[in-house]
Design a protein around this motif. Structure first.
Motif, PDB file in Angstrom:
ATOM      1  N   ALA A  35       1.381  -0.974  -4.615  1.00  0.00           N
ATOM      2  CA  ALA A  35       0.131  -0.915  -3.855  1.00  0.00           C
ATOM      3  C   ALA A  35       0.351  -1.332  -2.402  1.00  0.00           C
ATOM      4  O   ALA A  35      -0.172  -0.701  -1.469  1.00  0.00           O
ATOM      5  N   ILE A  36       1.136  -2.390  -2.191  1.00  0.00           N
ATOM      6  CA  ILE A  36       1.424  -2.831  -0.825  1.00  0.00           C
ATOM      7  C   ILE A  36       2.190  -1.755  -0.069  1.00  0.00           C
ATOM      8  O   ILE A  36       1.900  -1.455   1.098  1.00  0.00           O
ATOM      9  N   ALA A  37       3.174  -1.143  -0.731  1.00  0.00           N
ATOM     10  CA  ALA A  37       3.956  -0.095  -0.080  1.00  0.00           C
ATOM     11  C   ALA A  37       3.079   1.102   0.277  1.00  0.00           C
ATOM     12  O   ALA A  37       3.197   1.671   1.370  1.00  0.00           O
TER      13      ALA A  37
ATOM     14  N   GLY B 234       0.101   4.192   4.358  1.00  0.00           N
ATOM     15  CA  GLY B 234      -1.150   4.734   4.879  1.00  0.00           C
ATOM     16  C   GLY B 234      -1.498   4.182   6.239  1.00  0.00           C
ATOM     17  O   GLY B 234      -2.040   4.893   7.096  1.00  0.00           O
ATOM     18  N   MET B 235      -1.177   2.909   6.467  1.00  0.00           N
ATOM     19  CA  MET B 235      -1.450   2.283   7.765  1.00  0.00           C
ATOM     20  C   MET B 235      -0.670   2.979   8.880  1.00  0.00           C
ATOM     21  O   MET B 235      -1.224   3.303   9.938  1.00  0.00           O
ATOM     22  N   PHE B 236       0.618   3.240   8.635  1.00  0.00           N
ATOM     23  CA  PHE B 236       1.428   3.893   9.669  1.00  0.00           C
ATOM     24  C   PHE B 236       1.052   5.361   9.836  1.00  0.00           C
ATOM     25  O   PHE B 236       1.050   5.886  10.946  1.00  0.00           O
TER      26      PHE B 236
ATOM     27  N   PRO C 186      -4.359  -4.258  13.512  1.00  0.00           N
ATOM     28  CA  PRO C 186      -5.819  -4.333  13.385  1.00  0.00           C
ATOM     29  C   PRO C 186      -6.503  -4.090  14.730  1.00  0.00           C
ATOM     30  O   PRO C 186      -5.965  -4.427  15.786  1.00  0.00           O
ATOM     31  N   ARG C 187      -7.659  -3.484  14.672  1.00  0.00           N
ATOM     32  CA  ARG C 187      -8.466  -3.265  15.863  1.00  0.00           C
ATOM     33  C   ARG C 187      -9.080  -4.590  16.282  1.00  0.00           C
ATOM     34  O   ARG C 187      -9.572  -5.352  15.448  1.00  0.00           O
TER      35      ARG C 187
ATOM     36  N   ALA D 181       0.206 -10.194   3.643  1.00  0.00           N
ATOM     37  CA  ALA D 181       0.543  -8.785   3.888  1.00  0.00           C
ATOM     38  C   ALA D 181      -0.620  -7.879   3.515  1.00  0.00           C
ATOM     39  O   ALA D 181      -0.969  -6.947   4.258  1.00  0.00           O
ATOM     40  N   LEU D 182      -1.248  -8.126   2.364  1.00  0.00           N
ATOM     41  CA  LEU D 182      -2.393  -7.322   1.949  1.00  0.00           C
ATOM     42  C   LEU D 182      -3.550  -7.442   2.937  1.00  0.00           C
ATOM     43  O   LEU D 182      -4.206  -6.458   3.284  1.00  0.00           O
ATOM     44  N   THR D 183      -3.804  -8.663   3.383  1.00  0.00           N
ATOM     45  CA  THR D 183      -4.894  -8.881   4.332  1.00  0.00           C
ATOM     46  C   THR D 183      -4.658  -8.128   5.630  1.00  0.00           C
ATOM     47  O   THR D 183      -5.556  -7.456   6.160  1.00  0.00           O
ATOM     48  N   TYR D 184      -3.440  -8.204   6.144  1.00  0.00           N
ATOM     49  CA  TYR D 184      -3.111  -7.546   7.411  1.00  0.00           C
ATOM     50  C   TYR D 184      -3.246  -6.027   7.297  1.00  0.00           C
ATOM     51  O   TYR D 184      -3.874  -5.376   8.137  1.00  0.00           O
ATOM     52  N   VAL D 185      -2.659  -5.462   6.230  1.00  0.00           N
ATOM     53  CA  VAL D 185      -2.663  -4.004   6.081  1.00  0.00           C
ATOM     54  C   VAL D 185      -4.086  -3.484   5.898  1.00  0.00           C
ATOM     55  O   VAL D 185      -4.483  -2.481   6.505  1.00  0.00           O
ATOM     56  N   ILE D 186      -4.872  -4.162   5.070  1.00  0.00           N
ATOM     57  CA  ILE D 186      -6.244  -3.702   4.830  1.00  0.00           C
ATOM     58  C   ILE D 186      -7.085  -3.825   6.090  1.00  0.00           C
ATOM     59  O   ILE D 186      -7.906  -2.945   6.396  1.00  0.00           O
TER      60      ILE D 186
END
Length: 589
Positions: free
Chosen positions: A26-28, A33-35, A42-43, A429-434
């Motif tokens: 899920a993290i991967a 998706g983020m990239f 983050p905005r 990591a999850l917090t940052y990506v989301i």
């Protein structure tokens, strides 16, 4: 191999690798998706990244000298806030300043032009009948354009159409005469335009009023015709002043863009329906008839009657007088055609809308009924210098706090810190990506209070680990070995963690609902990290603990494992002993 005892599941103990694989995949996937989205960071909110600050000054409507009051200003703030934050947490701030000013702060990264249009078009919303229209600067004999919507030609459907009836070409003289008739009819008590009025008038002709018109009506018609003839909608200064000072009960002139992107000018009758008569509006994709995007409207009980009356009258006329113009801040944002009365209390506007155009029109209809008009007094650019310094200080404080938590875990829990620290990293990591994904998705912007919420989450996450570890230690103190201690401790720890996180999430949800702006950002971040805490504990911390409990270093209770039975004061393991048999009497033998 012995089967597990009744009432106990072996799945959590025997297959922890599946949970670990799930969360790592899920993290991967989220990182990829983020990239792919093109937003790897983050905005940032206006206090961290800068942005645009707009000052709006309230003006009284004609005939309403006392409209500027606290109630109306608060209503305007609420509507503007919903306009710019309608789809998510975009962190735009809307607040009053003094008695007649509203400040709107829009963070960098938001479409500031679109946001300015949303808060800048703050006048009352009106539905006005179209008396005459033509492309601005067209020849005298030009036929009127069928639409002035920012989308393609729009329509009011189920009882209306987007196809204008053909209008015959008229000479300049005839056109001028019909223009005078249309404008004069608009000044009568029955403000609906005459069905005999022809199509678009000439921009350069003058008109003679009907002989039956009163002198005042003739003067007003002549003045309106002069304004229409002189109006050049391609000139921004003239567009801004078009219809200035007109009351809702007066006919007026206005500008709007047609489907070809050309500026269209209008003569409009008195307002028949106000924005306050609209109960709700929404952009909907029509899947049944494959008509694409459309805008649905529902009217109040009073608005339903007004809308039925005006559409019934317009349906009897020829183009362009079978159209009504939706006017916001003097601009025509849509001009649907009508073929018969819309009596059901609801209507649809459809045409060649795309999703953005449909949502924009729906937003204007839904939130366009402001109690005041506003003038854009100033627009300034906000720098992020102060916010950058505060962010730097906040990050240092967060790093110090995280370092202290790590030191505590290492000193007190020793080998168990090998579980706690990676769990903190996974949560981070999850917090940052989301957060990075939520920027382009719902407009989430990370501001200073949101950073504080993320820092507070460190303590919430660490607390969940501590609850689980202490439950395991309690089981070891009772004399159990590590593997059964982990499985027996988990249900009790799980219950405590869920209750604790539910309370935190409930507080964050209430705070998010009752607040706006920066405090809402703090609440959103706190709620997000609380949910992620549950995910990490269930899918990472517990499975990792189960795997490590099989290792000799932990299972044997090494003194550096944090699970040393002697250091924990464990009871000796319970043993079953056989009672010695009673001695046998030799005589009896």
């Amino acid at each position: 191999m012995a089967a597990p005892k009744k009432g106990r599941s072996a799945s959590a103990q025997s297959r922890p690798g599946r949970s670990l694989a799930f969360i790592l995949i899920a993290i991967a996937a989220l990182t990829g998706g983020m990239f792919l989205s093109g937003h790897p960071t983050p905005r940032l909110g206006i206090d961290l990244a800068g942005g645009t600050s707009i000052t709006l000054t309230a003006k009284n409507e004609p005939g309403q000298p006392n409209a500027i009051n606290k109630t109306n200003m608060n209503t305007a703030v609420d509507i503007m806030n919903r306009r710019v934050n309608g789809l998510g947490v975009s962190e735009a701030e809307v607040q009053t300043q003094g008695s007649d000013n509203i400040i709107v702060n829009i963070p960098k990264g938001t479409n500031s032009k679109e946001a300015r249009a949303q808060v800048g078009t703050t006048a009352q919303l009106y539905f006005r009948p179209v008396l005459a229209t033509e492309v601005s600067g067209s020849a005298a004999s030009a036929s009127p354009s069928p639409s002035a919507s920012s989308s393609s030609s729009s329509k009011a459907t189920d009882k209306a159409t987007d196809k204008a009836t053909s209008s015959s070409s008229a000479s300049p003289t005839a056109s001028a005469t019909s223009q005078g008739r249309a404008v004069t009819d608009a000044l009568k008590a029955d403000s609906t335009p005459s069905a005999s009025s022809s199509a678009s008038p000439s921009a350069s002709s003058s008109a003679s009023p009907s002989a039956s018109s009163s002198a005042s009506a003739s003067a007003a018609a002549t003045k309106l015709q002069a304004q229409y003839a002189a109006l050049d909608c391609t000139d921004e200064a003239q567009r801004a002043k078009a219809g200035e000072g007109s009351k809702a009960t007066d006919p007026t002139v206005a500008c709007g863009k047609n489907s070809s992107g050309q500026w269209q000018k209008y003569v409009l009758g008195p307002a028949e329906v106000k924005g306050t008569d609209i109960k709700s509006a929404a952009a909907v994709f029509d899947t049944q008839s494959a008509a694409g995007w459309k805008v649905t409207m529902e009217f109040t009980s009073g608005g339903s009657k007004k809308f039925a009356d005006i559409t019934g009258k317009l349906a009897k006329n020829q183009s362009p007088q079978n159209q009504f113009a939706i006017v916001l801040d003097g601009d025509v944002v849509s001009d649907p055609f009508v073929q018969q009365a819309l009596t059901g209390g609801s209507a649809e506007i459809s045409g060649s809308f795309d999703q953005t155009e449909a949502q924009s029109l729906a937003n204007m209809l839904k939130y366009g009924a402001l109690p005041l008009t506003f003038k854009e007094s100033s627009v300034t650019t906000v720098t992020a210098a102060l916010g950058g310094e505060q962010l730097h200080a906040g990050l240092i404080a967060g790093a110090i706090g995280l370092g202290l938590v790590v030191i505590y875990l290492v000193v007190y829990y020793r080998g168990l810190s090998i579980i706690a620290i990676p769990s903190l990293l996974v949560s981070g990591a999850l917090t940052y990506v989301i957060m990075a994904l939520l920027g382009p998705t719902i407009g989430f912007a990370l501001n200073l209070p949101a950073v504080c919420g993320a820092i507070v989450a460190i303590g919430i996450t660490a607390d969940s680990f501590i609850v689980f570890f202490e439950r395991i230690r309690d089981e070891i103190r009772e004399g159990r070995s590590l593997r059964p201690a982990v499985e027996r401790a988990w249900p009790r720890a799980r219950r405590t963690i869920l209750v604790s996180d539910f309370v935190s999430f409930l507080a964050a949800a209430v705070l998010f609902i009752v607040t706006v702006g920066k405090v809402q950002g703090f609440a959103f971040t706190l709620g997000l990290t609380t949910v992620l805490d549950v995910v990490v504990v269930f899918f990472f911390t517990k499975p990792l603990m189960t795997l490590l409990a099989r290792r000799k270093f932990y299972a044997s209770g090494h003194k550096w494992s944090g699970l040393d039975p002697k250091a924990l004061g464990a009871k000796p393991p319970l043993r079953r002993t056989r009672r010695p048999s009673a001695p046998v009497d030799p005589k009896e033998a």
